[in-house]
Design an enzyme around this catalytic site. Structure first.
Site, short mmCIF file in Angstrom:
data_model
loop_
_atom_site.label_atom_id
_atom_site.label_comp_id
_atom_site.label_asym_id
_atom_site.label_seq_id
_atom_site.Cartn_x
_atom_site.Cartn_y
_atom_site.Cartn_z
N GLU A 134 0.89 -1.17 0.00
CA GLU A 134 0.00 0.00 0.00
C GLU A 134 0.92 1.21 0.00
O GLU A 134 1.46 1.59 1.04
CB GLU A 134 -0.90 -0.07 1.23
CG GLU A 134 -2.21 0.65 1.06
CD GLU A 134 -2.05 2.13 1.27
OE1 GLU A 134 -1.76 2.85 0.27
OE2 GLU A 134 -2.20 2.59 2.40
N CYS A 139 -1.90 9.02 2.08
CA CYS A 139 -1.75 8.49 0.73
C CYS A 139 -3.00 8.78 -0.10
O CYS A 139 -2.91 9.02 -1.30
CB CYS A 139 -1.45 7.00 0.78
SG CYS A 139 -2.55 6.07 1.84
P1 NDP Z 1 8.95 5.12 4.44
O1 NDP Z 1 8.29 4.49 3.30
O2 NDP Z 1 10.40 5.31 4.40
O3 NDP Z 1 8.61 4.27 5.77
C1 NDP Z 1 7.49 3.42 5.90
C2 NDP Z 1 7.92 2.15 6.64
O4 NDP Z 1 8.84 1.41 5.82
C3 NDP Z 1 8.68 2.44 7.94
O5 NDP Z 1 8.38 1.45 8.88
C4 NDP Z 1 10.13 2.34 7.51
O6 NDP Z 1 11.01 2.08 8.56
C5 NDP Z 1 10.05 1.19 6.53
N1 NDP Z 1 11.14 1.17 5.57
C6 NDP Z 1 11.66 2.21 4.88
N2 NDP Z 1 12.63 1.80 4.05
C7 NDP Z 1 12.75 0.46 4.23
C8 NDP Z 1 13.62 -0.54 3.69
N3 NDP Z 1 14.55 -0.24 2.78
N4 NDP Z 1 13.49 -1.80 4.13
C9 NDP Z 1 12.56 -2.11 5.05
N5 NDP Z 1 11.71 -1.21 5.60
C10 NDP Z 1 11.80 0.06 5.20
O7 NDP Z 1 8.21 6.47 4.76
P2 NDP Z 1 8.84 7.86 5.22
O8 NDP Z 1 8.45 8.09 6.60
O9 NDP Z 1 10.29 7.98 4.97
O10 NDP Z 1 8.07 8.84 4.24
C11 NDP Z 1 8.58 9.15 2.96
C12 NDP Z 1 7.51 9.15 1.91
O11 NDP Z 1 6.80 7.91 1.95
C13 NDP Z 1 6.41 10.19 2.09
O12 NDP Z 1 6.79 11.41 1.59
C14 NDP Z 1 5.28 9.55 1.30
O13 NDP Z 1 5.44 9.81 -0.05
C15 NDP Z 1 5.46 8.09 1.55
N6 NDP Z 1 4.58 7.58 2.59
C16 NDP Z 1 3.40 7.02 2.22
C17 NDP Z 1 2.54 6.57 3.18
C18 NDP Z 1 1.25 5.96 2.83
O14 NDP Z 1 0.33 5.96 3.65
N7 NDP Z 1 1.13 5.38 1.66
C19 NDP Z 1 2.83 6.68 4.61
C20 NDP Z 1 4.12 7.27 4.89
C21 NDP Z 1 4.94 7.69 3.90
P3 NDP Z 1 11.92 3.26 9.20
O15 NDP Z 1 10.98 4.28 9.74
O16 NDP Z 1 12.69 2.55 10.24
O17 NDP Z 1 12.76 3.79 8.08
#
Ligand code: NDP
Length: 454
Positions: free
Chosen positions: A228, A262
Site C-alpha cells: 500500500e 496516501c
Molecule cells: P517510508 O516508506 O520510508 O517508511 C514506511 C515504513 O517502511 C517504515 O516502517 C520504515 O522504517 C520502513 N522502511 C523504509 N525503508 C525500508 C527498507 N529499505 N526496508 C525495510 N523497511 C523500510 O516512509 P517515510 O516516513 O520515509 O516517508 C517518505 C515518503 O513515503 C512520504 O513522503 C510519502 O510519499 C510516503 N509515505 C506514504 C505513506 C502511505 O500511507 N502510503 C505513509 C508514509 C509515507 P523506518 O521508519 O525505520 O525507516
C-alpha cells in the site's frame, strides 16, 4: 542504533529506545511462531472475544492514545481521537463479520463434493508508516488475527511509543501471549525478519522506495506481499458540482493530517466554468483552518511529522514555481520551532512538468483547469500512481460512468476518499497491489485451499 520519539511541534526528544538486537528479534519471532500453533486451533469466537476486548480498551484509552499520536507525529488531538475510534470499529467489525467471511465455500461441479477453505499460515510481518500510526496497524492486525495468523509489527522509527502502546493493547485484551508483538527495529533488520520460517507474508504501507525494497526481499524468499504505497489522487470538479460541499471536502482531504495521507486529494482538476469560484472558495476555506499545538482541541492542522519531510515538500514546491507554477497561498517554510507548514495552493503548473508526476506528502494542492470530460479523465490518469480519486457532479449517472475510466483502486462520487471497514482498499500502478479491509482484505493472508471429494 537508538530509536527516537521526537515531538515535531517543538523538536523536543520525548524518549529514546535501544533497537532490539538480532537475537532479541529472533526470540520474539520464535515466541510468536510458538503462540501461533495454539492460536490457529482457537475458535472464531475466542479470536472475536480478543478483538472485542481490544476495542473496549481502545475506547477507554482514547484520550491517552490520541495524545501519544499527537506528541510523536503531530496529528491534532481531535483527529487522533477519531483514529482511535476507527481502530476500535475495525476490531469490532472483524470480530462480528470475520467468521462469515472465512466460512468454507461450497463449489458445485468438480467431484462428488468440493469446497474452498481459508486457513491461517503463520506470522504476518507488518511494516507500517507513521502517518496513521494506529489505524494502519489495526486495519491489518484485526483481520490477520481473526483469520488465525500471528502478527509482528515493525513500525516507523519515529513512532515507537505508538508501537509499544499497540502491543500493550493486545496483551491487555487477553489475546494469546506473543500472538501480536512489536519489534523495535530499524529498516535494515527487515530482511532478517523475512528469513524467519514462520513469517510467510509481509504487508507494507509507505513509500514506493520502501515498497520496492521490501517486495524484492520478500520475492527473493517467495513470501507473499501486499503493498500500500503512495498516491496522487485526482479530485475532479465538474461544472454542475455542489461547490460548497466540494470545497469543504477538498479542504479536509488536502489538509487533514497536515496533508500526509496516501489517499488525500492532491491534484484538483476543475472545469474552467467553475475554476475561479472553486479556487477562491478553497483559498478562503483553507485560510480559516486553525494551525497550532496538536494537543489543543481547537487545532485543525498541526506540524508535519518532521522537518526533513517539510524540507522535501518545500523542495517540490520550489520546483513547481521553477516550472512555471503560481503560488496562490502559502508556499513558504515558516520561521520558528516545529515542523509547521501552511496550507498551500499552486496553480498554472504546466502538465508536462516532471513535478506533476510526484506525490506531495503535505498540505499543498495543485489545481488544474480543464474544459472537457475527456481532458479531465486524461489528466486524472496522467500519473504513475493509482490509489483513489473523486468526482464531484450533481449528475450521478454521468459521474458513475466516469468512474470506470479512472485507473485507481477506488473512486468516490461526491464524497471523501477514505478507507472504509467494508470496502477493499489498495491501489494499482505505483500505488501498490493487494487489498486490505473487507472480505478481500481478510482473505489476502490465508491459504485458499481447495478440498475435493471423488
Ligand atoms: P517510508 O516508506 O520510508 O517508511 C514506511 C515504513 O517502511 C517504515 O516502517 C520504515 O522504517 C520502513 N522502511 C523504509 N525503508 C525500508 C527498507 N529499505 N526496508 C525495510 N523497511 C523500510 O516512509 P517515510 O516516513 O520515509 O516517508 C517518505 C515518503 O513515503 C512520504 O513522503 C510519502 O510519499 C510516503 N509515505 C506514504 C505513506 C502511505 O500511507 N502510503 C505513509 C508514509 C509515507 P523506518 O521508519 O525505520 O525507516
Amino acid at each position: 542504533m537508538a530509536i527516537q520519539s521526537l515531538n515535531p511541534a517543538t523538536g523536543e526528544v520525548l524518549a529514546t529506545f535501544d533497537e532490539y538486537t538480532p537475537e532479541q528479534t529472533n526470540d520474539i519471532l520464535t515466541s510468536t511462531a510458538t503462540a501461533w500453533k495454539t492460536w490457529r486451533t482457537t475458535t472464531f469466537a475466542e479470536r472475536a472475544a480478543c478483538l472485542q476486548r481490544a476495542a473496549t480498551l481502545l475506547r477507554e484509552q482514547k484520550t491517552r492514545l490520541a495524545e501519544t499520536i499527537a506528541l510523536e507525529m503531530g496529528k491534532p488531538i481531535r483527529q487522533g481521537s477519531a483514529e482511535v475510534e476507527k481502530c476500535a470499529a475495525v476490531c469490532e467489525y472483524y470480530a462480528q463479520e470475520g467468521e462469515a467471511m472465512l466460512a468454507p465455500q461450497p463449489v458445485d461441479g468438480p467431484g462428488r463434493k468440493a469446497y474452498i477453505t481459508f486457513e491461517p499460515l503463520g506470522t504476518v510481518l507488518t511494516v507500517m508508516p507513521w502517518n496513521y500510526p494506529l489505524w494502519q496497524v489495526f486495519r491489518i492486525a484485526a483481520p490477520s488475527l481473526m483469520a488465525g495468523n500471528g502478527v509482528v509489527l515493525k513500525h516507523a522509527s519515529n513512532v515507537p511509543q505508538c508501537a509499544l502502546a499497540i502491543e500493550q493493547i493486545f496483551k491487555d485484551a487477553g489475546c494469546l501471549e506473543n500472538i501480536f508483538r512489536t519489534l523495535l527495529i530499524g529498516a535494515r533488520q527487515v530482511e532478517a525478519v523475512l528469513d524467519h520460517p514462520s513469517v510467510f507474508a509481509v504487508s507494507l504501507t509507505g513509500s514506493e522506495y520502501a515498497g520496492q525494497k521490501v517486495a524484492a526481499a520478500a520475492g527473493a524468499r517467495l513470501k507473499k506481499t501486499v503493498m500500500e504505497l503512495g498516491g496522487s489522487d485526482p479530485f475532479i470538479v465538474m461544472p454542475d458540482a455542489d461547490l460548497d460541499e466540494a470545497v469543504k471536502v477538498a479542504t479536509h482531504s488536502r489538509c487533514g493530517n497536515t496533508g500526509q495521507a496516501c489517499i488525500a486529494a492532491k491534484r484538483f482538476i476543475v472545469f474552467d466554468t467553475v475554476y475561479d469560484a472553486f479556487v477562491t472558495r478553497l483559498e478562503e476555506s483553507m485560510s480559516r483552518l486553525v494551525i497550532g499545538d496538536p494537543l489543543d482541541q481547537a487545532t485543525d492542522m498541526g506540524p508535519m511529522s518532521s522537518t526533513t519531510l517539510r524540507a522535501e515538500l518545500q523542495g517540490q514546491i520550489d520546483r513547481c514555481v521553477e516550472a512555471g507554477g503560481t503560488i496562490r497561498m502559502g508556499g513558504a517554510t515558516p520561521k520558528g520551532p516545529g515542523a509547521y507548514y501552511p496550507p498551500t495552493i499552486i496553480t498554472d503548473v504546466p502538465r508536462t512538468a516532471a513535478i506533476c508526476q510526484e506525490e506531495f506528502f503535505g498540505p499543498a494542492a495543485l489545481i488544474f483547469s480543464v474544459s472537457s470530460e475527456e481532458e479531465a479523465l486524461a489528466l486524472a490518469n496522467d500519473t504513475p500512481f493509482g490509489l483513489g480519486g473523486s468526482i464531484w457532479s450533481q449528475d450521478e449517472e454521468s459521474a458513475l460512468a466516469m468512474t470506470s475510466e479512472i485507473r485507481t483502486g477506488g473512486v468516490f462520487v461526491n464524497g471523501l476518499v477514505r478507507s472504509s471497514l467494508h470496502l477493499p482498499f489498495g491501489g494499482v500502478g505505483n500505488s501498490g497491489y493487494g487489498r486490505e479491509l473487507g472480505t478481500y482484505g481478510i482473505r489476502e493472508f490465508t491459504n485458499v485451499k481447495s478440498v475435493c471429494v471423488g
